[in-house]
Design an enzyme around this catalytic site. Structure first.
Site, PDB file in Angstrom:
ATOM      1  N   ASP A  64       0.876  -1.175   0.000  1.00 61.32           N
ATOM      2  CA  ASP A  64       0.000   0.000   0.000  1.00 61.32           C
ATOM      3  C   ASP A  64       0.913   1.224   0.000  1.00 61.32           C
ATOM      4  O   ASP A  64       2.131   1.107   0.185  1.00 61.32           O
ATOM      5  CB  ASP A  64      -0.891  -0.025   1.261  1.00 61.32           C
ATOM      6  CG  ASP A  64      -1.798   1.199   1.364  1.00 61.32           C
ATOM      7  OD1 ASP A  64      -2.359   1.617   0.336  1.00 61.32           O
ATOM      8  OD2 ASP A  64      -1.944   1.753   2.472  1.00 61.32           O
ATOM      9  N   SER A  65       0.303   2.389  -0.136  1.00 62.04           N
ATOM     10  CA  SER A  65       1.087   3.631  -0.053  1.00 62.04           C
ATOM     11  C   SER A  65       1.618   3.853   1.358  1.00 62.04           C
ATOM     12  O   SER A  65       2.554   4.619   1.554  1.00 62.04           O
ATOM     13  CB  SER A  65       0.201   4.812  -0.428  1.00 62.04           C
ATOM     14  OG  SER A  65      -0.877   4.899   0.487  1.00 62.04           O
TER      15      SER A  65
ATOM     16  N   TYR B 168      -0.940   8.210  -2.312  1.00 59.56           N
ATOM     17  CA  TYR B 168      -1.079   7.966  -3.747  1.00 59.56           C
ATOM     18  C   TYR B 168      -2.299   8.719  -4.298  1.00 59.56           C
ATOM     19  O   TYR B 168      -2.363   9.043  -5.469  1.00 59.56           O
ATOM     20  CB  TYR B 168      -1.337   6.474  -4.012  1.00 59.56           C
ATOM     21  CG  TYR B 168      -0.155   5.532  -3.924  1.00 59.56           C
ATOM     22  CD1 TYR B 168       1.155   5.984  -3.798  1.00 59.56           C
ATOM     23  CD2 TYR B 168      -0.376   4.150  -4.007  1.00 59.56           C
ATOM     24  CE1 TYR B 168       2.214   5.073  -3.743  1.00 59.56           C
ATOM     25  CE2 TYR B 168       0.669   3.246  -3.966  1.00 59.56           C
ATOM     26  CZ  TYR B 168       1.963   3.702  -3.826  1.00 59.56           C
ATOM     27  OH  TYR B 168       2.998   2.796  -3.789  1.00 59.56           O
ATOM     28  N   GLY B 169      -3.271   8.925  -3.426  1.00 61.28           N
ATOM     29  CA  GLY B 169      -4.605   9.348  -3.876  1.00 61.28           C
ATOM     30  C   GLY B 169      -4.662  10.689  -4.571  1.00 61.28           C
ATOM     31  O   GLY B 169      -5.591  10.946  -5.338  1.00 61.28           O
TER      32      GLY B 169
ATOM     33  N   CYS C 101      -4.510  -1.658  -1.848  1.00 62.59           N
ATOM     34  CA  CYS C 101      -4.696  -0.221  -2.080  1.00 62.59           C
ATOM     35  C   CYS C 101      -5.651  -0.048  -3.257  1.00 62.59           C
ATOM     36  O   CYS C 101      -5.357  -0.515  -4.369  1.00 62.59           O
ATOM     37  CB  CYS C 101      -3.334   0.390  -2.405  1.00 62.59           C
ATOM     38  SG  CYS C 101      -3.430   2.124  -2.846  1.00 62.59           S
ATOM     39  N   ASN C 102      -6.769   0.588  -3.010  1.00 61.69           N
ATOM     40  CA  ASN C 102      -7.745   0.816  -4.088  1.00 61.69           C
ATOM     41  C   ASN C 102      -7.173   1.730  -5.162  1.00 61.69           C
ATOM     42  O   ASN C 102      -7.430   1.553  -6.345  1.00 61.69           O
ATOM     43  CB  ASN C 102      -9.005   1.469  -3.518  1.00 61.69           C
ATOM     44  CG  ASN C 102      -9.729   0.588  -2.534  1.00 61.69           C
ATOM     45  OD1 ASN C 102     -10.673  -0.102  -2.886  1.00 61.69           O
ATOM     46  ND2 ASN C 102      -9.302   0.586  -1.283  1.00 61.69           N
ATOM     47  N   THR C 103      -6.393   2.737  -4.747  1.00 58.22           N
ATOM     48  CA  THR C 103      -5.876   3.727  -5.692  1.00 58.22           C
ATOM     49  C   THR C 103      -4.887   3.066  -6.656  1.00 58.22           C
ATOM     50  O   THR C 103      -4.951   3.284  -7.870  1.00 58.22           O
ATOM     51  CB  THR C 103      -5.180   4.878  -4.924  1.00 58.22           C
ATOM     52  OG1 THR C 103      -6.043   5.312  -3.875  1.00 58.22           O
ATOM     53  CG2 THR C 103      -4.880   6.042  -5.843  1.00 58.22           C
TER      54      THR C 103
ATOM     55  N   CYS D 151     -11.087   2.941   0.508  1.00 58.39           N
ATOM     56  CA  CYS D 151      -9.641   3.147   0.692  1.00 58.39           C
ATOM     57  C   CYS D 151      -9.261   2.310   1.901  1.00 58.39           C
ATOM     58  O   CYS D 151      -9.980   2.312   2.912  1.00 58.39           O
ATOM     59  CB  CYS D 151      -9.362   4.625   0.943  1.00 58.39           C
ATOM     60  SG  CYS D 151      -7.679   4.960   1.522  1.00 58.39           S
ATOM     61  N   THR D 152      -8.134   1.596   1.797  1.00 55.92           N
ATOM     62  CA  THR D 152      -7.805   0.649   2.864  1.00 55.92           C
ATOM     63  C   THR D 152      -7.417   1.335   4.178  1.00 55.92           C
ATOM     64  O   THR D 152      -7.340   0.690   5.216  1.00 55.92           O
ATOM     65  CB  THR D 152      -6.668  -0.288   2.423  1.00 55.92           C
ATOM     66  OG1 THR D 152      -5.558   0.498   1.949  1.00 55.92           O
ATOM     67  CG2 THR D 152      -7.129  -1.216   1.313  1.00 55.92           C
ATOM     68  N   HIS D 153      -7.178   2.630   4.144  1.00 54.08           N
ATOM     69  CA  HIS D 153      -6.925   3.358   5.398  1.00 54.08           C
ATOM     70  C   HIS D 153      -8.217   3.543   6.216  1.00 54.08           C
ATOM     71  O   HIS D 153      -8.167   3.638   7.446  1.00 54.08           O
ATOM     72  CB  HIS D 153      -6.353   4.753   5.120  1.00 54.08           C
ATOM     73  CG  HIS D 153      -4.900   4.776   4.758  1.00 54.08           C
ATOM     74  ND1 HIS D 153      -4.436   4.378   3.532  1.00 54.08           N
ATOM     75  CD2 HIS D 153      -3.805   5.173   5.472  1.00 54.08           C
ATOM     76  CE1 HIS D 153      -3.108   4.528   3.492  1.00 54.08           C
ATOM     77  NE2 HIS D 153      -2.706   5.006   4.667  1.00 54.08           N
TER      78      HIS D 153
HETATM   79  N1  DGL Z   1      -4.850   3.094   1.071  1.00 47.09           N
HETATM   80  C1  DGL Z   1      -4.882   3.454  -0.286  1.00 47.09           C
HETATM   81  C2  DGL Z   1      -6.184   3.145  -0.964  1.00 47.09           C
HETATM   82  O1  DGL Z   1      -6.781   2.137  -0.645  1.00 47.09           O
HETATM   83  C3  DGL Z   1      -4.158   4.671  -0.751  1.00 47.09           C
HETATM   84  C4  DGL Z   1      -4.384   5.933  -0.033  1.00 47.09           C
HETATM   85  C5  DGL Z   1      -3.466   7.007  -0.523  1.00 47.09           C
HETATM   86  O2  DGL Z   1      -2.264   6.815  -0.508  1.00 47.09           O
HETATM   87  O3  DGL Z   1      -3.967   8.059  -0.948  1.00 47.09           O
HETATM   88  O4  DGL Z   1      -6.628   3.847  -1.837  1.00 47.09           O
END
Ligand code: DGL
Length: 261
Positions: A10-11, A42-43, A73-75, A182-184
């Site tokens: 992930d990021s 990343y977003g 990570c979805n992004t 988003c996984t966060h």
């Molecule tokens: N956790 C990530 C996701 O699922 C990336 C979040 C990010 O870095 O902006 O999109």
């Protein structure tokens, strides 16, 4: 002999929500996790930049003999899943906002999606909505800044205030199911539930990803037979800065190693 690891990235520390589900479903596996903290978030970055990072980290995991790569990570999935599948010679599992599950659960026929700007803008996300929720009202809300708040561990009234602003359009629309895209975001699930109201169903993709990873390993005959399994974490950022976030979100301190990539 040690079994080959499962590579996960992930990021930052958000993908630990996926790692947690993988660890629970596959306790005998060696899990190798990269937090690309030097390039987080990343977003808000252009898709080409995210794609380049995903290919670099995915390639590194494969070079560590990973038998499966999970893009937690979805992004990064939105920006690079096809390319990762082209260049890596092992199965790659991507993480998409659980629009399908939300569409199946909603009774009001109005669903919300909270995700990064990159995910909401991606063609992959547009296709997901067209495919699974063509006749529903879908309120897709980017949450710029939320990943940073979670990485930093901001909570209390400041977090609550920011979340209230992100979810305002969802509350106005009267959604009854909200995708944590988003996984966060699963790490602020309770705070989100407070601002959305307890009746709103919050949907996390991690358990489905763990099931998918399990079935891919079984199909390929690659599941680790026995043993306690392990978790190894690396970051492209500063290990001493990342370690407290890991301990907070994982629930116990884990060593964090540096990775120059
Ligand atoms: N956790 C990530 C996701 O699922 C990336 C979040 C990010 O870095 O902006 O999109």
């Amino acid at each position: 002999m040690l079994s080959r690891p499962i590579g996960v990235f992930d990021s930052g520390v958000g993908g630990l929500s996926v790692l947690r589900a993988l660890r629970a479903a596959l306790p005998a596996e060696r899990l190798l996790y990269v937090a690309d903290t030097a390039h987080c978030p990343y977003g808000d970055k252009p898709a080409e930049e995210v794609r380049a990072r995903a290919l670099a980290v995915g390639g590194w995991l494969r070079a560590q003999d990973a038998k499966l790569v999970v893009v937690a990570c979805n992004t990064a999935t939105g920006a690079a899943l096809e390319e990762l599948r082209q260049v890596l010679d092992v199965p790659v599992v991507g993480l998409e906002p659980a629009v399908k599950t939300a569409a199946a659960r909603t009774r009001t026929r109005r669903i919300g999606v909270l995700a990064t700007s990159g995910t909401v803008a991606s063609a992959r996300f547009r296709r997901l909505v067209e495919q699974h929720a063509p006749s529903l009202e879908v309120v897709a809300q980017p949450c710029p800044g939320l990943v940073e708040l979670i990485e930093e561990g901001v909570d209390g009234s400041l977090l609550q205030e920011r979340l209230r602003a992100y979810v305002a359009p969802l509350v106005r629309a009267g959604v009854d199911a909200v995708v944590l895209g988003c996984t966060h975001y699963p790490f602020v699930r309770e705070a989100l539930s407070r601002v959305l109201g307890g009746d709103v169903d919050l949907i996390d993709s991690a358990p489905a990803i763990a099931r998918r990873a399990t079935s891919l390993l079984d199909q390929a005959g690659l599941r680790a037979a026995e043993g306690a399994g392990s978790v190894r974490l690396l970051t492209t950022g500063e290990p001493a800065e990342v370690a407290p976030a890991v301990a907070r979100l994982w629930g116990e301190a884990l060593p964090v190693e540096p990775l120059a990539l």
